[in-house]
Design an enzyme around this catalytic site. Structure first.
Site, PDB file in Angstrom:
ATOM      1  N   HIS A 126      42.162  37.350  36.107  1.00  0.00           N
ATOM      2  CA  HIS A 126      43.006  38.399  36.391  1.00  0.00           C
ATOM      3  C   HIS A 126      43.629  38.342  37.865  1.00  0.00           C
ATOM      4  CE1 HIS A 126      42.301  40.886  32.536  1.00  0.00           C
ATOM      5  NE2 HIS A 126      42.962  40.063  32.512  1.00  0.00           N
ATOM      6  N   SER A 157      38.032  38.123  41.196  1.00  0.00           N
ATOM      7  CA  SER A 157      38.834  36.904  40.693  1.00  0.00           C
ATOM      8  C   SER A 157      39.646  36.490  41.963  1.00  0.00           C
ATOM      9  CB  SER A 157      39.459  37.406  39.639  1.00  0.00           C
ATOM     10  OG  SER A 157      40.253  38.342  39.481  1.00  0.00           O
ATOM     11  N   CYS A 196      27.665  43.111  35.190  1.00  0.00           N
ATOM     12  CA  CYS A 196      27.238  41.801  35.591  1.00  0.00           C
ATOM     13  C   CYS A 196      26.834  42.236  37.194  1.00  0.00           C
ATOM     14  CB  CYS A 196      28.001  40.761  35.474  1.00  0.00           C
ATOM     15  SG  CYS A 196      29.570  40.870  36.769  1.00  0.00           S
ATOM     16  N   HIS A 256      36.733  35.773  30.344  1.00  0.00           N
ATOM     17  CA  HIS A 256      36.436  37.060  29.799  1.00  0.00           C
ATOM     18  C   HIS A 256      35.861  36.996  28.315  1.00  0.00           C
ATOM     19  CE1 HIS A 256      39.802  37.949  32.544  1.00  0.00           C
ATOM     20  NE2 HIS A 256      38.980  38.850  32.868  1.00  0.00           N
ATOM     21  N   SER A 272      43.404  43.441  37.737  1.00  0.00           N
ATOM     22  CA  SER A 272      41.821  42.945  37.799  1.00  0.00           C
ATOM     23  C   SER A 272      41.068  44.308  37.560  1.00  0.00           C
ATOM     24  CB  SER A 272      41.523  42.434  38.900  1.00  0.00           C
ATOM     25  OG  SER A 272      40.253  42.482  39.308  1.00  0.00           O
ATOM     26  N   GLU A 310      38.077  41.488  27.769  1.00  0.00           N
ATOM     27  CA  GLU A 310      36.693  41.202  27.487  1.00  0.00           C
ATOM     28  C   GLU A 310      36.154  42.282  26.461  1.00  0.00           C
ATOM     29  OE1 GLU A 310      34.149  42.071  31.046  1.00  0.00           O
ATOM     30  OE2 GLU A 310      32.694  42.525  29.632  1.00  0.00           O
TER      31      GLU A 310
HETATM   32  S1  SF4 Z   1      30.159  37.084  36.944  1.00  0.00           S
HETATM   33 FE1  SF4 Z   1      30.749  39.084  36.175  1.00  0.00          FE
HETATM   34  S2  SF4 Z   1      33.046  39.563  36.975  1.00  0.00           S
HETATM   35 FE2  SF4 Z   1      32.634  37.340  37.104  1.00  0.00          FE
HETATM   36  S3  SF4 Z   1      33.055  36.375  35.294  1.00  0.00           S
HETATM   37 FE3  SF4 Z   1      31.001  36.767  34.794  1.00  0.00          FE
HETATM   38  S4  SF4 Z   1      31.033  38.848  33.882  1.00  0.00           S
HETATM   39 FE4  SF4 Z   1      32.995  38.560  34.797  1.00  0.00          FE
END
Ligand code: SF4
Length: 293
Positions: free
Chosen positions: A39, A265, A193, A74, A221, A126
């Protein structure tokens, strides 16, 4: 005026890997990305410049002109990938491994007879990917959605979260679910994450030190918006921008310490440009020593 960068900011490994894959010279003019790879407007523009085609989603399948297609960082439901393969496309999968971990986790919860629940935004790509292969599920975005759990008439719930959610929000929603009289058992696996957590911790720490925060990232985003939310909670003046041209000199007048953060991103060169411009503004706003009394 002091200017500080958050200790963790900008592009995460999932986004970097996806961009590198899409930019691979082997694909030039022969690849279509299904959905926004990340994004971020600048990243999508440079992909287009490189000859990579973009379509919004699987509904645009008829307009895809290349043989090779790519699934974004995603992630996507298995049935979407199947649909593309069945239509004769070669599918390259740039799904972030941490998103795929959420897919696996929710499937494992379903196998253990928990009713699947995702804490996140139901229209986010996602989340659509996470629930896309499930027969039944509930997506909870805020407290207003909690009654949906009563409606499904189940008592054992398995909960995961969208990777970019704010930990405090998710934990508070899980607590409320546990307290509901229609719920006997909750198995919550926190799937936010680590790069998202790191950026949120860093912005929180920096927000305690500054009187203005500049948040850089795409307006669509999810994780960038969460960084803005943290600043709002901390009652720090903040401005969400996508690029240097949106900086307004007036924001910086009489500020002592300015913080800079960026979503997962946001490319490094965009952060560097904004940082340089703010340092320039800081220099211009410096009060000459002879005027300090
Ligand atoms: S590290 Fe986290 S924010 Fe980055 S693409 Fe993977 S899940 Fe998405």
């Amino acid at each position: 005026m002091k200017v500080s960068l958050a200790s963790a900011l900008g592009t995460c490994f999932g986004v970097k890997d996806a961009i590198n894959l899409a930019m691979d010279p082997q694909f030039k003019s022969e690849l279509t990305i299904v959905g926004q790879l990340v994004h971020n407007r600048q990243v999508n523009e440079s992909l287009k410049k490189n000859g990579v085609a973009l379509v919004n989603d699987i509904d645009d399948i008829d307009s895809i002109k290349t043989k090779k297609v790519m699934i974004t960082a995603h992630g996507a439901a298995e049935k979407i990938k199947e649909k593309l393969r069945d239509a004769g496309f070669i599918v390259y999968d740039a799904s972030c491994p941490l998103v795929m971990r959420v897919h696996k986790t929710i499937k494992a919860l379903v196998e253990k007879k928990y009713f699947p629940v995702v804490i996140g935004q139901k229209d986010h790509v996602e989340v659509k990917g996470i629930v896309g292969d499930l027969e039944e599920y509930v997506v909870i975005n805020d407290e207003n959605d909690l009654e949906k759990l009563r409606a499904v008439k189940k008592r054992k719930f398995g909960i995961v979260s969208q990777t970019t959610q704010q930990p405090e929000r998710v934990e508070s929603l899980v607590k409320k679910i546990m307290e509901m009289d229609c719920v006997d058992e909750v198995n919550f696996i926190n799937t936010i994450c680590q790069p998202t957590r790191d950026r949120q911790i860093a912005v929180r720490e920096l927000a305690d030190l500054v009187d203005l925060m500049i948040v850089i990232g795409g307006y669509n985003s999810s994780n960038t918006k969460k960084l803005v939310q943290v600043c709002e909670e901390k009652k720090i003046e903040s401005h969400h921008i996508e690029s240097t041209s949106q900086l307004n000199r007036e924001w910086f007048v009489n500020k002592k310490h300015v913080g800079i953060t960026a979503g997962t991103s946001t490319p490094e060169y965009v952060i560097n440009d904004v940082h340089k411009e703010i340092l320039k503004i800081a220099e211009e706003l410096k009060v000459p020593e002879e005027q300090v009394v």
